[in-house]
Design a protein around this motif. Structure first.
Motif, short mmCIF file in Angstrom:
data_model
loop_
_atom_site.label_atom_id
_atom_site.label_comp_id
_atom_site.label_asym_id
_atom_site.label_seq_id
_atom_site.Cartn_x
_atom_site.Cartn_y
_atom_site.Cartn_z
N ALA A 46 0.84 -1.21 0.00
CA ALA A 46 0.00 0.00 0.00
C ALA A 46 0.87 1.26 0.00
N GLY A 47 1.97 1.24 0.75
CA GLY A 47 2.89 2.37 0.78
C GLY A 47 3.55 2.59 -0.57
N VAL A 48 3.90 1.50 -1.24
CA VAL A 48 4.49 1.59 -2.58
C VAL A 48 3.50 2.23 -3.55
N ALA A 49 2.24 1.82 -3.48
CA ALA A 49 1.21 2.38 -4.38
C ALA A 49 1.05 3.88 -4.14
N ARG A 50 0.98 4.30 -2.87
CA ARG A 50 0.86 5.73 -2.55
C ARG A 50 2.09 6.49 -3.03
N LEU A 51 3.24 5.95 -2.75
CA LEU A 51 4.49 6.61 -3.12
C LEU A 51 4.63 6.71 -4.64
N SER A 52 4.21 5.71 -5.37
CA SER A 52 4.27 5.77 -6.83
C SER A 52 3.47 6.95 -7.37
N GLY A 53 2.29 7.19 -6.81
CA GLY A 53 1.49 8.34 -7.22
C GLY A 53 2.18 9.65 -6.91
N GLN A 152 20.68 -14.19 -4.76
CA GLN A 152 21.76 -15.18 -4.77
C GLN A 152 22.83 -14.77 -3.78
N GLY A 153 22.67 -15.18 -2.53
CA GLY A 153 23.68 -14.89 -1.52
C GLY A 153 23.80 -13.41 -1.22
N GLU A 154 24.96 -12.83 -1.55
CA GLU A 154 25.25 -11.44 -1.22
C GLU A 154 24.93 -10.46 -2.33
N VAL A 155 24.52 -10.93 -3.50
CA VAL A 155 24.31 -10.04 -4.63
C VAL A 155 22.85 -9.57 -4.66
N PRO A 156 22.62 -8.28 -4.39
CA PRO A 156 21.24 -7.79 -4.46
C PRO A 156 20.78 -7.64 -5.91
N THR A 157 19.50 -7.77 -6.10
CA THR A 157 18.87 -7.50 -7.39
C THR A 157 17.91 -6.35 -7.19
N TYR A 158 17.95 -5.38 -8.09
CA TYR A 158 17.08 -4.21 -7.98
C TYR A 158 16.00 -4.32 -9.04
N ARG A 159 14.77 -4.42 -8.59
CA ARG A 159 13.64 -4.57 -9.50
C ARG A 159 12.82 -3.30 -9.53
N PRO A 160 12.66 -2.67 -10.71
CA PRO A 160 11.83 -1.47 -10.80
C PRO A 160 10.37 -1.80 -10.47
N LEU A 161 9.80 -1.04 -9.54
CA LEU A 161 8.38 -1.18 -9.18
C LEU A 161 7.54 -0.16 -9.94
#
Length: 170
Positions: A46-53, A152-161
């Protein structure tokens, strides 16, 4: 979910970033290259939806601009642990950054205490490297709300929301 707001690195700058980190251990995957503007921490759907707007509205007030990164160096200090492109906070970037934090504060996000130091992380090489100067241009033409996931362990993945083009007039 852990989230942050950033500017994706694409096109010729993404290619240049990969060339600078070629052969280095723990190089940042090309899809993960970005300039972080604000770390948000844990967010609800819900916070993501508000923030996207809110981000859509904010992006409509600002025109796109170019940001010149002038150094490739150890970050955040001489001993690293990261290799990053760095620059100083410019007028347009500072204005956008401050407006973003005003928007985030209204959403209840607590501002980071550390100073904003614009950088694009290229690798975590674990060894000292000689700094390089140059001109690497980032087109700041959108705000992106990312989710950070450890897949995968220590490698973060950044996914656009959500992605929000800067469409304001000069």
């Amino acid at each position: 979910m852990r989230c942050f707001v950033g500017v994706p690195v694409t096109g010729s700058l993404a290619r240049e970033c990969k060339e600078l980190s070629l052969g280095l251990p723990r190089a940042t995957p090309r899809p993960n290259l970005h300039l972080t503007l604000a770390f948000l921490g844990q967010c609800t759907p819900a916070g993501v939806a508000r923030l996207s707007g809110e981000l859509q509205s904010l992006a409509g007030r600002f025109p796109a601009f170019e940001l010149d990164f002038d150094c490739c160096e150890a970050f955040p200090a001489e001993q690293g642990p990261f290799l990053a492109l760095t620059t100083t906070v410019s007028g347009p970037l500072n204005t956008l950054h401050e407006a973003l934090w005003e928007c985030l504060s209204r959403q209840g996000v607590e501002r980071e205490q550390r100073a904003f130091r614009p950088h694009i992380t290229l690798a975590k090489p674990g060894l000292a490297l000689v700094p390089q100067t140059g001109h690497w241009l980032l087109s700041v033409d959108q705000l992106c709300l990312y989710q950070s996931e450890m897949i995968q362990g220590e490698v973060p993945t950044y996914r656009p929301l959500s992605q929000h083009p800067l469409t304001g007039m000069v």
